[in-house]
Scaffold this active site. Structure first.
Site, PDB file in Angstrom:
ATOM      1  N   CYS A   1       0.814  -1.227   0.000  1.00  0.00           N
ATOM      2  CA  CYS A   1       0.000   0.000   0.000  1.00  0.00           C
ATOM      3  C   CYS A   1       0.844   1.273   0.000  1.00  0.00           C
ATOM      4  CB  CYS A   1      -0.960  -0.010   1.177  1.00  0.00           C
ATOM      5  SG  CYS A   1      -2.155  -1.344   1.034  1.00  0.00           S
TER       6      CYS A   1
ATOM      7  N   HIS B   1      -3.227   7.144   2.466  1.00  0.00           N
ATOM      8  CA  HIS B   1      -3.671   5.860   1.928  1.00  0.00           C
ATOM      9  C   HIS B   1      -5.017   5.505   2.555  1.00  0.00           C
ATOM     10  CE1 HIS B   1      -4.153   1.720   1.095  1.00  0.00           C
ATOM     11  NE2 HIS B   1      -3.738   1.299   2.271  1.00  0.00           N
TER      12      HIS B   1
ATOM     13  N   ASN C   1     -10.451   0.074  -0.067  1.00  0.00           N
ATOM     14  CA  ASN C   1      -8.988   0.124   0.013  1.00  0.00           C
ATOM     15  C   ASN C   1      -8.428  -0.490  -1.275  1.00  0.00           C
ATOM     16  OD1 ASN C   1      -6.270  -0.517   0.471  1.00  0.00           O
ATOM     17  ND2 ASN C   1      -6.564  -0.926   2.647  1.00  0.00           N
TER      18      ASN C   1
HETATM   19  N1  ACO Z   1     -18.132  -8.379   9.740  1.00  0.00           N
HETATM   20  C1  ACO Z   1     -18.420  -8.663  11.021  1.00  0.00           C
HETATM   21  N2  ACO Z   1     -17.503  -9.005  11.928  1.00  0.00           N
HETATM   22  C2  ACO Z   1     -16.218  -9.028  11.527  1.00  0.00           C
HETATM   23  C3  ACO Z   1     -15.833  -8.727  10.208  1.00  0.00           C
HETATM   24  C4  ACO Z   1     -16.841  -8.404   9.286  1.00  0.00           C
HETATM   25  N3  ACO Z   1     -16.595  -8.087   8.008  1.00  0.00           N
HETATM   26  N4  ACO Z   1     -14.496  -8.820  10.110  1.00  0.00           N
HETATM   27  C5  ACO Z   1     -14.039  -9.156  11.325  1.00  0.00           C
HETATM   28  N5  ACO Z   1     -15.092  -9.296  12.182  1.00  0.00           N
HETATM   29  C6  ACO Z   1     -15.088  -9.664  13.595  1.00  0.00           C
HETATM   30  C7  ACO Z   1     -13.862 -10.459  13.985  1.00  0.00           C
HETATM   31  O1  ACO Z   1     -14.061 -11.830  13.705  1.00  0.00           O
HETATM   32  C8  ACO Z   1     -13.806 -10.195  15.464  1.00  0.00           C
HETATM   33  O2  ACO Z   1     -14.713 -11.022  16.104  1.00  0.00           O
HETATM   34  P1  ACO Z   1     -14.350 -11.644  17.557  1.00  0.00           P
HETATM   35  O3  ACO Z   1     -14.155 -10.445  18.469  1.00  0.00           O
HETATM   36  O4  ACO Z   1     -15.535 -12.476  17.874  1.00  0.00           O
HETATM   37  O5  ACO Z   1     -13.091 -12.413  17.362  1.00  0.00           O
HETATM   38  C9  ACO Z   1     -14.319  -8.760  15.595  1.00  0.00           C
HETATM   39  O6  ACO Z   1     -15.025  -8.486  14.362  1.00  0.00           O
HETATM   40  C10 ACO Z   1     -13.220  -7.740  15.747  1.00  0.00           C
HETATM   41  O7  ACO Z   1     -12.211  -8.025  14.766  1.00  0.00           O
HETATM   42  P2  ACO Z   1     -10.997  -7.076  14.564  1.00  0.00           P
HETATM   43  O8  ACO Z   1     -10.172  -7.552  13.404  1.00  0.00           O
HETATM   44  O9  ACO Z   1     -10.317  -6.890  15.878  1.00  0.00           O
HETATM   45  O10 ACO Z   1     -11.798  -5.754  14.145  1.00  0.00           O
HETATM   46  P3  ACO Z   1     -11.272  -4.277  14.051  1.00  0.00           P
HETATM   47  O11 ACO Z   1     -12.193  -3.386  14.757  1.00  0.00           O
HETATM   48  O12 ACO Z   1      -9.809  -4.186  14.351  1.00  0.00           O
HETATM   49  O13 ACO Z   1     -11.451  -3.945  12.494  1.00  0.00           O
HETATM   50  C11 ACO Z   1     -10.120  -3.913  10.494  1.00  0.00           C
HETATM   51  C12 ACO Z   1     -10.851  -4.772  11.509  1.00  0.00           C
HETATM   52  C13 ACO Z   1     -11.134  -3.072   9.782  1.00  0.00           C
HETATM   53  C14 ACO Z   1      -9.421  -4.846   9.515  1.00  0.00           C
HETATM   54  C15 ACO Z   1      -9.090  -3.017  11.225  1.00  0.00           C
HETATM   55  O14 ACO Z   1      -8.363  -3.769  12.145  1.00  0.00           O
HETATM   56  C16 ACO Z   1      -8.119  -2.346  10.292  1.00  0.00           C
HETATM   57  O15 ACO Z   1      -8.487  -1.561   9.439  1.00  0.00           O
HETATM   58  N6  ACO Z   1      -6.821  -2.620  10.460  1.00  0.00           N
HETATM   59  C17 ACO Z   1      -5.743  -1.969   9.711  1.00  0.00           C
HETATM   60  C18 ACO Z   1      -5.730  -2.316   8.260  1.00  0.00           C
HETATM   61  C19 ACO Z   1      -4.560  -1.616   7.607  1.00  0.00           C
HETATM   62  O16 ACO Z   1      -4.265  -0.459   7.845  1.00  0.00           O
HETATM   63  N7  ACO Z   1      -3.829  -2.333   6.766  1.00  0.00           N
HETATM   64  C20 ACO Z   1      -2.647  -1.763   6.185  1.00  0.00           C
HETATM   65  C21 ACO Z   1      -2.890  -1.168   4.870  1.00  0.00           C
HETATM   66  S1  ACO Z   1      -3.563  -2.298   3.765  1.00  0.00           S
HETATM   67  C22 ACO Z   1      -2.208  -3.083   3.053  1.00  0.00           C
HETATM   68  O17 ACO Z   1      -1.092  -2.881   3.314  1.00  0.00           O
HETATM   69  C23 ACO Z   1      -2.496  -4.083   2.019  1.00  0.00           C
END
Ligand code: ACO
Length: 344
Positions: free
Chosen positions: A123, A265, A295
């Protein structure tokens, strides 16, 4: 943990100056409702956790080069000249592992014979690509560079993984850079780049490379898909984008209140808000298109800039801060004053 950080010293009077910008998204749109029909998720979860409502996706048979050619054509048209000495393609989803995709893109754009190669920084590919293009120009290797960032990201996403399938999407953005003066509008400012390979496992496609192939063990199909440890990644994304942004702004001789437009980004709306809050950039100065495009990996910053410029949200003279974070881990930031260009 291994860490590294690089800032660009001013070693030359030849700067890379943006003189054209274009973007492209494939026409097919996937809504949150489409996803809730096949995944255990909800429109409410996706909107509140990511800020995404719709995203564009490729249809079967469309590859990254097809997106790159569309965006490249638009950038060249915006620049008013179909000439470039080099074509740099930032992508995580090349058409195939070998050769690089950029030469084929250059050839299809009528730039056969130009230097052409891919940059792999997930990214952060666009900012690493800007550094590469700036270096080619500063060293006198090229006078004009077409930098394209394109990803058919959904081709490496497991459609059954609700953690990534709701976030990632496809698109491309491109800029034409010409040799110019560091002080003129459009000149790419000091670049701050860094990486932490000790945390490469947070964002990865496990199979398909020499590590898996040399093991002699056939990969399971799911190992060819992208994996991300979202919660761990989140913390590092906020920390590194904030720190790199502060450094890039300081090296440009600016202060955060000087920033007219914040172009990060488009990883996740909450990450963008957290970084902008830490930099004390008010919401009215934050550019965002994640709600409509998701994204798009390396493509996200030039796609954002092109769409914001076309919509009149980004205009000539605006002081812009760019920052990114992604797999590697790899991050970056830079500044520039927006030039008088027509985005296509
Ligand atoms: N719908 C419903 N529930 C979901 C979903 C979904 N689509 N996806 C995950 N969950 C659940 C998980 O299973 C988890 O359930 P549990 O608590 O029972 O285990 C709960 O939601 C929380 O999961 P987290 O992954 O902790 O959720 P979070 O609030 O952190 O959000 C997200 C997830 C959106 C991926 C976030 O962590 C994020 O954006 N992280 C950074 C991403 C990023 O910046 N990446 C780098 C750039 S991209 C790249 O380099 C390619």
């Amino acid at each position: 943990m291994s860490t590294s950080a690089m800032t660009s010293p001013v070693v030359t009077d030849r700067a890379a100056v943006i003189t054209g910008i274009g973007s492209y998204v494939p026409p097919d749109v996937v809504t949150n409702e489409d996803l809730t029909a096949r995944l255990d998720t909800s429109d409410e979860w996706i909107r509140t956790r990511t800020g995404i409502a719709t995203r564009h996706v490729v249809t079967p048979g469309t590859a990254t080069s097809d997106l790159a050619v569309e965006a490249g054509q638009r950038a060249l048209k915006s620049a008013g000249s179909a000439v470039a000495d080099a074509v740099v393609l930032a992508t995580t989803t090349p058409d195939q592992p070998c050769p690089a995709t950029a030469p084929a893109v250059a050839s299809r754009l009528g730039l056969g014979g130009a230097a052409a190669f891919d940059v792999s920084a997930v990214c952060s590919g666009f900012l690493y690509g800007l550094a590469t293009a700036s270096g080619l120009i500063a060293a006198g290797v090229a006078d004009r560079v077409l930098l394209i960032a394109a990803d058919a990201f959904t081709t490496i996403i497991d459609p059954r993984d609700r953690g990534t399938a709701v976030i990632f999407a496809d698109g491309a953005g491109a800029v034409v850079l010409r040799a110019g003066d560091p002080q003129e509008p459009g000149a790419v400012g000091p670049l701050v780049l860094g990486s932490d390979g000790g945390l490469s496992h947070l964002i990865e496609v496990p199979a398909g490379g020499s590590r898996q192939r040399s093991s002699g063990r056939p990969a399971a199909p799911e190992e060819h898909y992208f994996r991300m440890r979202g919660r761990d990644t989140y913390r590092h994304a906020v920390e590194h984008m904030t720190r790199a942004s502060h450094e890039a702004v300081a090296r440009a001789g600016w202060r955060p209140p000087d920033i007219d437009r914040f172009a990060a980004h488009q990883a996740n709306a909450r990450i963008l808000a957290a970084v902008a809050d830490r930099l004390e950039i008010p919401p009215s100065r934050r550019l965002s298109n994640i709600e409509h495009v998701g994204n798009t990996g390396g493509a996200s910053i030039p796609l954002l800039l092109a769409q914001a410029a076309a919509a009149g949200q980004l205009t000539a003279g605006h002081k812009v801060l760019l920052t990114s974070f992604g797999g590697g881990l790899a991050w970056g930031a830079t500044t520039l004053q927006w030039p008088d260009v027509t985005a296509i």
